[in-house]
Design a protein around this motif. Structure first.
Motif, PDB file in Angstrom:
ATOM      1  N   PRO A 131       0.817  -1.233   0.000  1.00 24.35           N
ATOM      2  CA  PRO A 131       0.000   0.000   0.000  1.00 24.35           C
ATOM      3  C   PRO A 131       0.843   1.272   0.000  1.00 24.35           C
ATOM      4  CG  PRO A 131      -0.893  -1.599   1.539  1.00 24.35           C
ATOM      5  CD  PRO A 131       0.426  -2.138   1.102  1.00 24.35           C
ATOM      6  N   LEU A 132       1.915   1.285   0.806  1.00 24.85           N
ATOM      7  CA  LEU A 132       2.758   2.483   0.840  1.00 24.85           C
ATOM      8  C   LEU A 132       3.493   2.663  -0.487  1.00 24.85           C
ATOM      9  CD1 LEU A 132       3.886   4.874   2.392  1.00 24.85           C
ATOM     10  CD2 LEU A 132       5.664   3.373   3.318  1.00 24.85           C
ATOM     11  N   THR A 133       3.916   1.559  -1.096  1.00 25.14           N
ATOM     12  CA  THR A 133       4.568   1.645  -2.409  1.00 25.14           C
ATOM     13  C   THR A 133       3.649   2.306  -3.425  1.00 25.14           C
ATOM     14  OG1 THR A 133       5.868  -0.356  -1.962  1.00 25.14           O
ATOM     15  CG2 THR A 133       5.635   0.304  -4.260  1.00 25.14           C
ATOM     16  N   LEU A 134       2.373   1.901  -3.436  1.00 22.77           N
ATOM     17  CA  LEU A 134       1.406   2.469  -4.379  1.00 22.77           C
ATOM     18  C   LEU A 134       1.178   3.957  -4.112  1.00 22.77           C
ATOM     19  CD1 LEU A 134      -1.206  -0.451  -4.475  1.00 22.77           C
ATOM     20  CD2 LEU A 134       0.529   0.119  -6.202  1.00 22.77           C
ATOM     21  N   LEU A 135       1.123   4.330  -2.840  1.00 23.70           N
ATOM     22  CA  LEU A 135       0.923   5.741  -2.491  1.00 23.70           C
ATOM     23  C   LEU A 135       2.131   6.594  -2.887  1.00 23.70           C
ATOM     24  CD1 LEU A 135      -0.791   5.387   1.008  1.00 23.70           C
ATOM     25  CD2 LEU A 135      -1.836   6.312  -1.079  1.00 23.70           C
ATOM     26  N   LEU A 136       3.317   6.069  -2.666  1.00 22.25           N
ATOM     27  CA  LEU A 136       4.514   6.818  -3.033  1.00 22.25           C
ATOM     28  C   LEU A 136       4.644   6.970  -4.544  1.00 22.25           C
ATOM     29  CD1 LEU A 136       7.074   5.340  -0.467  1.00 22.25           C
ATOM     30  CD2 LEU A 136       6.131   7.653  -0.480  1.00 22.25           C
ATOM     31  N   ASP A 137       4.205   5.951  -5.282  1.00 24.72           N
ATOM     32  CA  ASP A 137       4.234   6.029  -6.738  1.00 24.72           C
ATOM     33  C   ASP A 137       3.083   6.861  -7.292  1.00 24.72           C
ATOM     34  OD1 ASP A 137       6.493   4.465  -6.836  1.00 24.72           O
ATOM     35  OD2 ASP A 137       5.417   2.586  -7.199  1.00 24.72           O
ATOM     36  N   GLY A 138       2.023   7.061  -6.474  1.00 22.85           N
ATOM     37  CA  GLY A 138       0.860   7.831  -6.911  1.00 22.85           C
ATOM     38  C   GLY A 138       0.920   9.259  -6.417  1.00 22.85           C
ATOM     39  N   PRO A 139       0.266   9.566  -5.263  1.00 22.17           N
ATOM     40  CA  PRO A 139       0.303  10.952  -4.743  1.00 22.17           C
ATOM     41  C   PRO A 139       1.721  11.461  -4.503  1.00 22.17           C
ATOM     42  CG  PRO A 139      -1.376   9.667  -3.622  1.00 22.17           C
ATOM     43  CD  PRO A 139      -0.612   8.694  -4.476  1.00 22.17           C
ATOM     44  N   GLY A 140       2.633  10.562  -4.114  1.00 17.39           N
ATOM     45  CA  GLY A 140       4.013  10.992  -3.936  1.00 17.39           C
ATOM     46  C   GLY A 140       4.426  11.106  -2.484  1.00 17.39           C
ATOM     47  N   TRP A 141       5.693  11.436  -2.295  1.00 19.94           N
ATOM     48  CA  TRP A 141       6.336  11.458  -0.982  1.00 19.94           C
ATOM     49  C   TRP A 141       5.656  12.443  -0.015  1.00 19.94           C
ATOM     50  CZ3 TRP A 141      11.107   9.110   0.705  1.00 19.94           C
ATOM     51  CH2 TRP A 141      11.615   9.605   1.907  1.00 19.94           C
ATOM     52  N   THR A 142       5.583  13.698  -0.383  1.00 23.39           N
ATOM     53  CA  THR A 142       5.079  14.716   0.550  1.00 23.39           C
ATOM     54  C   THR A 142       3.606  14.518   0.922  1.00 23.39           C
ATOM     55  OG1 THR A 142       6.716  16.349  -0.191  1.00 23.39           O
ATOM     56  CG2 THR A 142       4.728  17.190   0.901  1.00 23.39           C
ATOM     57  N   PRO A 143       2.667  14.366  -0.025  1.00 26.98           N
ATOM     58  CA  PRO A 143       1.271  14.162   0.378  1.00 26.98           C
ATOM     59  C   PRO A 143       1.074  12.908   1.224  1.00 26.98           C
ATOM     60  CG  PRO A 143       1.414  14.723  -1.962  1.00 26.98           C
ATOM     61  CD  PRO A 143       2.798  14.458  -1.504  1.00 26.98           C
ATOM     62  N   THR A 144       1.778  11.825   0.894  1.00 30.97           N
ATOM     63  CA  THR A 144       1.595  10.563   1.626  1.00 30.97           C
ATOM     64  C   THR A 144       2.047  10.698   3.070  1.00 30.97           C
ATOM     65  OG1 THR A 144       1.854   9.225  -0.381  1.00 30.97           O
ATOM     66  CG2 THR A 144       2.286   8.141   1.732  1.00 30.97           C
ATOM     67  N   PHE A 145       3.284  11.137   3.276  1.00 33.99           N
ATOM     68  CA  PHE A 145       3.808  11.213   4.641  1.00 33.99           C
ATOM     69  C   PHE A 145       3.170  12.344   5.446  1.00 33.99           C
ATOM     70  CE2 PHE A 145       7.761   8.918   3.020  1.00 33.99           C
ATOM     71  CZ  PHE A 145       7.362   7.706   3.560  1.00 33.99           C
ATOM     72  N   LEU A 146       2.747  13.411   4.784  1.00 34.04           N
ATOM     73  CA  LEU A 146       2.060  14.488   5.491  1.00 34.04           C
ATOM     74  C   LEU A 146       0.705  14.006   6.010  1.00 34.04           C
ATOM     75  CD1 LEU A 146       2.158  17.479   6.294  1.00 34.04           C
ATOM     76  CD2 LEU A 146       1.062  18.022   4.109  1.00 34.04           C
ATOM     77  N   ALA A 147      -0.027  13.261   5.189  1.00 35.87           N
ATOM     78  CA  ALA A 147      -1.343  12.760   5.611  1.00 35.87           C
ATOM     79  C   ALA A 147      -1.231  11.797   6.785  1.00 35.87           C
ATOM     80  CB  ALA A 147      -2.037  12.082   4.424  1.00 35.87           C
ATOM     81  N   VAL A 148      -0.296  10.844   6.707  1.00 35.16           N
ATOM     82  CA  VAL A 148      -0.190   9.867   7.809  1.00 35.16           C
ATOM     83  C   VAL A 148       0.343  10.521   9.076  1.00 35.16           C
ATOM     84  CG1 VAL A 148       0.039   7.896   6.257  1.00 35.16           C
ATOM     85  CG2 VAL A 148       2.096   9.068   7.054  1.00 35.16           C
ATOM     86  N   GLY A 149       1.162  11.568   8.931  1.00 34.69           N
ATOM     87  CA  GLY A 149       1.643  12.282  10.112  1.00 34.69           C
ATOM     88  C   GLY A 149       0.525  13.004  10.839  1.00 34.69           C
ATOM     89  N   LEU A 150      -0.337  13.677  10.089  1.00 37.04           N
ATOM     90  CA  LEU A 150      -1.454  14.401  10.699  1.00 37.04           C
ATOM     91  C   LEU A 150      -2.474  13.442  11.316  1.00 37.04           C
ATOM     92  CD1 LEU A 150      -1.975  17.193   8.005  1.00 37.04           C
ATOM     93  CD2 LEU A 150      -0.913  17.418  10.274  1.00 37.04           C
ATOM     94  N   LEU A 151      -2.760  12.344  10.637  1.00 38.69           N
ATOM     95  CA  LEU A 151      -3.697  11.351  11.184  1.00 38.69           C
ATOM     96  C   LEU A 151      -3.163  10.750  12.472  1.00 38.69           C
ATOM     97  CD1 LEU A 151      -4.879   9.534   7.919  1.00 38.69           C
ATOM     98  CD2 LEU A 151      -6.265  10.988   9.427  1.00 38.69           C
TER      99      LEU A 151
END
Length: 442
Positions: free
Chosen positions: A157-177
């Motif tokens: 799942p993280l691989t798909l997110l990093l290849d899709g939305p990308g590094w900043t949106p993915t890690f920013l979202a999980v950090g805030l959650l």
């Protein structure tokens, strides 16, 4: 042996599940570099040794914080410590999301390691307070299993997110959650069972702190737990946290998607092995050390075959090899059962922290050693991963020494008429050495 309540309540299970979810989040953040490592190398413009430093720093901070965390949990309670953990984890992941420089990336992983360090000991301290002793091993294993759900989320799942939305949106979202989960922890977690008073909280006396840690370390069962944890869980950690995908892609020629999928074998193996092992040793504590020795023997054989194989190792072998190595996480939980059995409840947090240092010290040494050797050998994974075998041999040898000394201590206690947490029979190899006799007399 620490006391425990007679029966867990519905409230106990809610508290445990809420706390275990914090651990799930921590494991997700901890293992995210398992699939993000190659992308991190491009983002920060670093090589193998510098990439290994990310994990070494994070795990080093984690290991260094385990004994202080145990003391903090015993002094201030797991609820406060878990609340701080969630906030720090969220902050660390937000920092990583916006980081573009290597130093800021290192700082972010260090913050994540600090937050991660506060979680597992806190959850185990809650288990010790809210559940009967016979359920401790099972709940510890179930906690680890929930953590592996976070590990699973950090693979495909993280691989798909990093290849899709990308590094900043993915890690920013999980950090805030993650940071938002603080509200749930504050509302749901309680340090003691309903009807029992909160233990007194106060300033930590440095001298009393030193005595508490020293008293914990002097217990042979604590040291045995340390070396059990050291030798069993570090190799799966090194692969899932950093070097698994590079080994499979660059060393074995596997596609990146296949490599990420292969790491899920560790997750599913641990999810099955953890509760199975916890149930088994909860019913038959005498099987704890035979299971650990069996695992270490099998792991040595797996690494021997994998590193001596001529050419790429076939997938038909990698899958069962990884499935077996994944059981190291389940075996490492036995170290925490030893810490609980041989220490009073007031010191269980400290003892758990001491034990937890073992596996993460080994992980730090292993991750750094593999990275340095890859740099020196020009990317030769076969030679570089020999570091894992050396660390495995060191941990197993020290574990055997302290198993024998713990048995000597138990026989001495039995002779004094004391109640034992585990009944054992004297074997031929239990003939006491001078060191064993000194430990037994202590």
């Amino acid at each position: 042996m620490s006391p425990a309540i007679g029966r867990a309540t519905r409230r106990s299970w809610i508290i445990w599940l809420t706390a275990a979810t914090v651990y799930l989040l921590a494991v997700f953040h901890r293992t995210s570099f398992g699939v993000a490592g190659l992308q991190a190398a491009d983002r920060f413009g670093v090589g193998a040794a510098a990439l290994g430093t990310f994990t070494v720093l994070q795990v080093g901070v984690y290991a260094a914080m385990q004994i202080p965390t145990g003391v903090l949990v015993d002094r201030y309670g797991p609820r406060r410590v878990l609340t701080a953990a969630v906030l720090i984890l969220g902050l660390g992941q937000v920092l990583l999301a916006v980081a573009h420089s290597y130093p800021l990336g290192l700082l972010a992983r260090g913050v994540l390691g600090f937050g991660d360090a506060l979680t597992f000991v806190s959850v185990l301290r809650l288990i010790a307070a809210h559940f009967p002793g016979r359920q401790y091993a099972l709940l510890t294993s179930l906690t680890a299993t929930i953590g592996y759900v976070g590990n699973l989320a950090a693979t495909v799942p993280l691989t798909l997110l990093l290849d899709g939305p990308g590094w900043t949106p993915t890690f920013l979202a999980v950090g805030l959650l993650t940071a938002l989960y603080t509200v749930v922890v504050v509302l749901r977690v309680k340090d003691t069972p309903s009807g029992e008073p909160e233990p007194p909280r106060g300033r930590i006396d440095p001298r009393a702190l030193g005595r508490q840690v020293a008293d914990t370390w002097r217990v042979p069962g604590t040291r045995l737990g340390f070396w059990v944890h050291f030798s069993t869980m570090f190799a799966p950690n090194v692969l899932t946290m950093l070097w698994g995908v590079p080994f499979l892609v660059q060393g074995q020629g596997q596609p990146k998607a296949t490599a990420s999928a292969l790491l899920t074998v560790f997750v599913f193996g641990s999810m099955v092995g953890g509760p199975t092992t916890g149930t088994l040793i909860g019913r038959r504590p005498s099987l704890r050390m035979p299971l650990v020795i069996g695992y270490l023997t099998g792991a040595a054989l797996v690494w021997t075959v994998m590193l001596s194989w001529s050419g790429p190792v076939p997938l038909a072998l990698l899958v069962p090899f990884f499935a077996f190595l994944s059981l190291g996480g389940a075996a490492s939980m036995i170290g925490f059962a030893l810490a609980r059995d041989y220490n009073p409840l007031s010191r269980v947090g400290t003892a758990t922290g001491v034990v937890n240092v073992g596996g993460f010290v080994a992980t730090t040494i292993g991750a750094l050693s593999v990275g340095v050797l890859l740099q020196w050998t020009g990317g030769n994974f076969r030679l570089s991963l020999l570091a894992i075998v050396v660390i495995l041999a060191l941990g197993a040898s020290r574990m055997l020494v302290w198993w024998r000394r713990t048995r000597a201590h138990l026989f001495a206690a039995q002779a004094r008429g004391e109640e034992l947490p585990v009944r054992i029979r004297r074997r031929r190899w239990d003939a006491a050495s001078p060191e064993d006799a000194a430990v037994a007399a202590a």
